[in-house]
Design a protein around this motif. Structure first.
Motif, PDB file in Angstrom:
ATOM      1  N   LEU A 217       0.931  -1.154  -0.032  1.00  0.00           N
ATOM      2  CA  LEU A 217       0.031   0.085   0.046  1.00  0.00           C
ATOM      3  C   LEU A 217       0.915   1.282  -0.070  1.00  0.00           C
ATOM      4  O   LEU A 217       0.492   2.144  -0.680  1.00  0.00           O
ATOM      5  CB  LEU A 217      -0.825   0.089   1.220  1.00  0.00           C
ATOM      6  N   THR A 218       1.689   1.148   0.847  1.00  0.00           N
ATOM      7  CA  THR A 218       2.713   2.415   0.752  1.00  0.00           C
ATOM      8  C   THR A 218       3.497   2.654  -0.593  1.00  0.00           C
ATOM      9  O   THR A 218       3.550   3.820  -1.062  1.00  0.00           O
ATOM     10  CB  THR A 218       3.688   2.282   1.967  1.00  0.00           C
ATOM     11  N   ARG A 219       3.945   1.581  -1.144  1.00  0.00           N
ATOM     12  CA  ARG A 219       4.506   1.752  -2.395  1.00  0.00           C
ATOM     13  C   ARG A 219       3.534   2.385  -3.693  1.00  0.00           C
ATOM     14  O   ARG A 219       4.148   2.965  -4.377  1.00  0.00           O
ATOM     15  CB  ARG A 219       5.275   0.390  -2.758  1.00  0.00           C
ATOM     16  N   SER A 220       2.490   1.760  -3.608  1.00  0.00           N
ATOM     17  CA  SER A 220       1.268   2.394  -4.582  1.00  0.00           C
ATOM     18  C   SER A 220       1.072   3.650  -4.428  1.00  0.00           C
ATOM     19  O   SER A 220       0.824   4.396  -5.279  1.00  0.00           O
ATOM     20  CB  SER A 220       0.142   1.306  -4.526  1.00  0.00           C
ATOM     21  N   LEU A 221       0.940   4.226  -2.973  1.00  0.00           N
ATOM     22  CA  LEU A 221       0.803   5.638  -2.756  1.00  0.00           C
ATOM     23  C   LEU A 221       1.866   6.341  -3.220  1.00  0.00           C
ATOM     24  O   LEU A 221       1.660   7.383  -3.872  1.00  0.00           O
ATOM     25  CB  LEU A 221       0.199   5.688  -1.479  1.00  0.00           C
ATOM     26  N   GLY A 222       3.152   5.746  -2.962  1.00  0.00           N
ATOM     27  CA  GLY A 222       4.324   6.554  -3.380  1.00  0.00           C
ATOM     28  C   GLY A 222       4.521   6.796  -4.694  1.00  0.00           C
ATOM     29  O   GLY A 222       4.964   7.881  -5.311  1.00  0.00           O
ATOM     30  N   SER A 223       4.188   5.805  -5.650  1.00  0.00           N
ATOM     31  CA  SER A 223       3.967   5.647  -6.764  1.00  0.00           C
ATOM     32  C   SER A 223       3.301   6.761  -7.512  1.00  0.00           C
ATOM     33  O   SER A 223       3.572   7.508  -8.476  1.00  0.00           O
ATOM     34  CB  SER A 223       3.643   4.260  -7.720  1.00  0.00           C
ATOM     35  N   LEU A 224       1.968   7.050  -6.923  1.00  0.00           N
ATOM     36  CA  LEU A 224       0.921   7.858  -7.542  1.00  0.00           C
ATOM     37  C   LEU A 224       1.495   9.125  -7.124  1.00  0.00           C
ATOM     38  O   LEU A 224       1.668  10.181  -7.862  1.00  0.00           O
ATOM     39  CB  LEU A 224      -0.293   7.585  -7.000  1.00  0.00           C
TER      40      LEU A 224
ATOM     41  N   SER B 262       4.136   9.958  -9.726  1.00  0.00           N
ATOM     42  CA  SER B 262       3.939  10.635 -10.915  1.00  0.00           C
ATOM     43  C   SER B 262       3.247  11.860 -11.116  1.00  0.00           C
ATOM     44  O   SER B 262       3.047  12.523 -11.987  1.00  0.00           O
ATOM     45  CB  SER B 262       2.978   9.445 -11.418  1.00  0.00           C
ATOM     46  N   LEU B 263       2.522  12.253  -9.940  1.00  0.00           N
ATOM     47  CA  LEU B 263       1.852  13.526  -9.962  1.00  0.00           C
ATOM     48  C   LEU B 263       2.870  14.657  -9.826  1.00  0.00           C
ATOM     49  O   LEU B 263       2.877  15.738 -10.391  1.00  0.00           O
ATOM     50  CB  LEU B 263       0.724  13.629  -8.950  1.00  0.00           C
ATOM     51  N   ASN B 264       3.999  14.501  -9.260  1.00  0.00           N
ATOM     52  CA  ASN B 264       4.964  15.499  -8.745  1.00  0.00           C
ATOM     53  C   ASN B 264       6.011  15.719 -10.108  1.00  0.00           C
ATOM     54  O   ASN B 264       6.311  16.534 -10.611  1.00  0.00           O
ATOM     55  CB  ASN B 264       5.752  14.878  -7.480  1.00  0.00           C
ATOM     56  N   GLN B 265       6.129  14.641 -10.693  1.00  0.00           N
ATOM     57  CA  GLN B 265       7.220  14.544 -11.658  1.00  0.00           C
ATOM     58  C   GLN B 265       6.497  14.848 -13.291  1.00  0.00           C
ATOM     59  O   GLN B 265       7.568  15.208 -14.224  1.00  0.00           O
ATOM     60  CB  GLN B 265       8.058  13.223 -11.695  1.00  0.00           C
TER      61      GLN B 265
ATOM     62  N   ASP C  92       4.674  16.257 -16.441  1.00  0.00           N
ATOM     63  CA  ASP C  92       4.252  17.761 -16.670  1.00  0.00           C
ATOM     64  C   ASP C  92       3.865  17.600 -18.478  1.00  0.00           C
ATOM     65  O   ASP C  92       5.038  17.225 -18.990  1.00  0.00           O
ATOM     66  CB  ASP C  92       5.296  18.641 -16.713  1.00  0.00           C
ATOM     67  N   PRO C  93       2.793  17.148 -18.687  1.00  0.00           N
ATOM     68  CA  PRO C  93       1.685  17.537 -17.986  1.00  0.00           C
ATOM     69  C   PRO C  93       1.306  16.415 -17.379  1.00  0.00           C
ATOM     70  O   PRO C  93       2.130  15.673 -17.216  1.00  0.00           O
ATOM     71  CB  PRO C  93       0.719  17.730 -19.099  1.00  0.00           C
ATOM     72  N   LEU C  94       0.181  16.475 -16.438  1.00  0.00           N
ATOM     73  CA  LEU C  94      -0.210  15.530 -15.572  1.00  0.00           C
ATOM     74  C   LEU C  94      -0.270  14.100 -16.297  1.00  0.00           C
ATOM     75  O   LEU C  94      -0.722  14.122 -17.398  1.00  0.00           O
ATOM     76  CB  LEU C  94      -1.464  15.771 -14.958  1.00  0.00           C
ATOM     77  N   PRO C  95      -0.373  13.024 -15.694  1.00  0.00           N
ATOM     78  CA  PRO C  95      -0.490  11.973 -16.414  1.00  0.00           C
ATOM     79  C   PRO C  95      -1.842  11.461 -16.901  1.00  0.00           C
ATOM     80  O   PRO C  95      -2.911  12.426 -16.543  1.00  0.00           O
ATOM     81  CB  PRO C  95      -0.426  10.671 -15.072  1.00  0.00           C
ATOM     82  N   SER C  96      -2.095  10.551 -17.858  1.00  0.00           N
ATOM     83  CA  SER C  96      -3.355  10.517 -18.519  1.00  0.00           C
ATOM     84  C   SER C  96      -4.481   9.884 -17.523  1.00  0.00           C
ATOM     85  O   SER C  96      -4.053   9.496 -16.601  1.00  0.00           O
ATOM     86  CB  SER C  96      -3.180   9.711 -19.738  1.00  0.00           C
ATOM     87  N   TRP C  97      -5.753   9.889 -17.980  1.00  0.00           N
ATOM     88  CA  TRP C  97      -6.767   9.553 -16.859  1.00  0.00           C
ATOM     89  C   TRP C  97      -6.658   7.935 -16.881  1.00  0.00           C
ATOM     90  O   TRP C  97      -6.794   7.506 -15.989  1.00  0.00           O
ATOM     91  CB  TRP C  97      -8.137   9.705 -17.723  1.00  0.00           C
ATOM     92  N   THR C  98      -6.384   7.389 -17.974  1.00  0.00           N
ATOM     93  CA  THR C  98      -6.106   5.711 -17.740  1.00  0.00           C
ATOM     94  C   THR C  98      -5.324   5.444 -17.039  1.00  0.00           C
ATOM     95  O   THR C  98      -5.152   4.356 -16.089  1.00  0.00           O
ATOM     96  CB  THR C  98      -5.822   5.304 -19.278  1.00  0.00           C
TER      97      THR C  98
ATOM     98  N   SER D 249      -5.623   3.437 -13.498  1.00  0.00           N
ATOM     99  CA  SER D 249      -5.031   2.062 -13.213  1.00  0.00           C
ATOM    100  C   SER D 249      -4.424   2.262 -11.738  1.00  0.00           C
ATOM    101  O   SER D 249      -4.399   1.364 -10.839  1.00  0.00           O
ATOM    102  CB  SER D 249      -4.061   2.030 -14.214  1.00  0.00           C
ATOM    103  N   GLN D 250      -3.656   3.432 -11.500  1.00  0.00           N
ATOM    104  CA  GLN D 250      -2.963   3.552 -10.201  1.00  0.00           C
ATOM    105  C   GLN D 250      -3.749   3.517  -9.167  1.00  0.00           C
ATOM    106  O   GLN D 250      -3.667   3.109  -8.038  1.00  0.00           O
ATOM    107  CB  GLN D 250      -2.192   4.836  -9.858  1.00  0.00           C
ATOM    108  N   ALA D 251      -5.112   4.246  -9.194  1.00  0.00           N
ATOM    109  CA  ALA D 251      -6.197   4.344  -8.211  1.00  0.00           C
ATOM    110  C   ALA D 251      -6.580   2.989  -8.059  1.00  0.00           C
ATOM    111  O   ALA D 251      -7.135   2.698  -6.900  1.00  0.00           O
ATOM    112  CB  ALA D 251      -7.218   5.288  -8.839  1.00  0.00           C
TER     113      ALA D 251
END
Length: 245
Positions: free
Chosen positions: A22-29, A32-35, A37-43, A47-49
């Protein structure tokens, strides 16, 4: 507490694995949001959610199934535990008797929501659900939902409407006028075809007793089929070849 058994140690290891996933999946999200630009695609976000939701459900089931064991375990450092400066932060976390302030706030809000809403809020919610369908129906009747523009947009001028589309939307009224013209043309053609089947007047002359007499064009005679109908039926039922005329 007595020394842990192998089954209890296995349970703790499984719990650690669930929480680590759970910690790794949250860290991955978060990464991806911080790095990105632009934001990741909805798909990608969906998938991460989905992965986070599955890991959260798995960890929650593991904690609920072993609640008695986890609530009775007391952590304390053994003689072999390294008491160096690097491990002191981990030791403080293990020996903490209260939740982290941020976690305590999350838990408090979750318990408040889980306890349900009050009587006044429930009454307001029921009043909202009673008002919403009627108001939505009345609003729908005031608008033209079947076209490209609403009635309000037509009143203020469709040229002032910002659609955000690269292509230009056509006016619905123009399309309706074109459809009406096409229907009129079809009716005219149908009327002309019907008139062709009527008798045509080719001349007129006076009768000897008075009055006019019109000369009508003789319609062409219908050609009889080469094979009579009874011969066709006999061929279909008995296989007997029909006689030619």
């Amino acid at each position: 507490m007595a020394t842990l058994t192998q089954d209890q140690i296995k349970t703790l290891e499984q719990t650690r694995q669930r929480l680590t996933q759970l910690t790794r999946s949250l860290g991955s999200l978060v990464a991806s949001l911080n790095q990105s630009d632009p934001l990741p695609s909805w798909t990608s976000l969906q998938s991460q959610a989905s992965i986070i939701s599955n890991n959260l459900l798995s960890a929650s089931e593991q904690l609920s199934a072993n609640q008695d064991l986890l609530s009775s375990i007391v952590a304390y450092p053994g003689p072999e535990y390294p008491a160096s400066t690097q491990a002191r932060s981990t030791l403080e976390q293990l020996l903490r008797t209260k939740l982290d302030p941020r976690v305590d706030d999350w838990v408090g809000r979750g318990r408040t929501q889980a306890s349900g809403v009050g009587d006044s809020e429930a009454a307001d919610m029921a009043e909202l659900w009673a008002w919403a369908p009627i108001e939505a129906n009345q609003e729908a009747r005031r608008r033209n939902w079947g076209g490209n523009f609403t009635l309000e947009e037509r009143e203020m001028g469709i040229e002032n409407v910002v659609t955000g589309l690269k292509r230009e939307l056509e006016d619905d009224d123009d399309e309706e006028d074109e459809e009406d013209e096409d229907e009129d043309d079809d009716e005219d053609r149908d009327g002309g075809n019907a008139a062709e089947g009527e008798m045509e007047i080719v001349g007129a002359h006076r009768r000897s007793g008075g009055g006019l007499e019109f000369d009508l064009a003789v319609p062409p005679k219908m050609m009889a089929p080469e094979v009579p109908l009874d011969g066709i039926l006999r061929f279909m039922t008995m296989g007997q070849a029909p006689k030619q005329r």
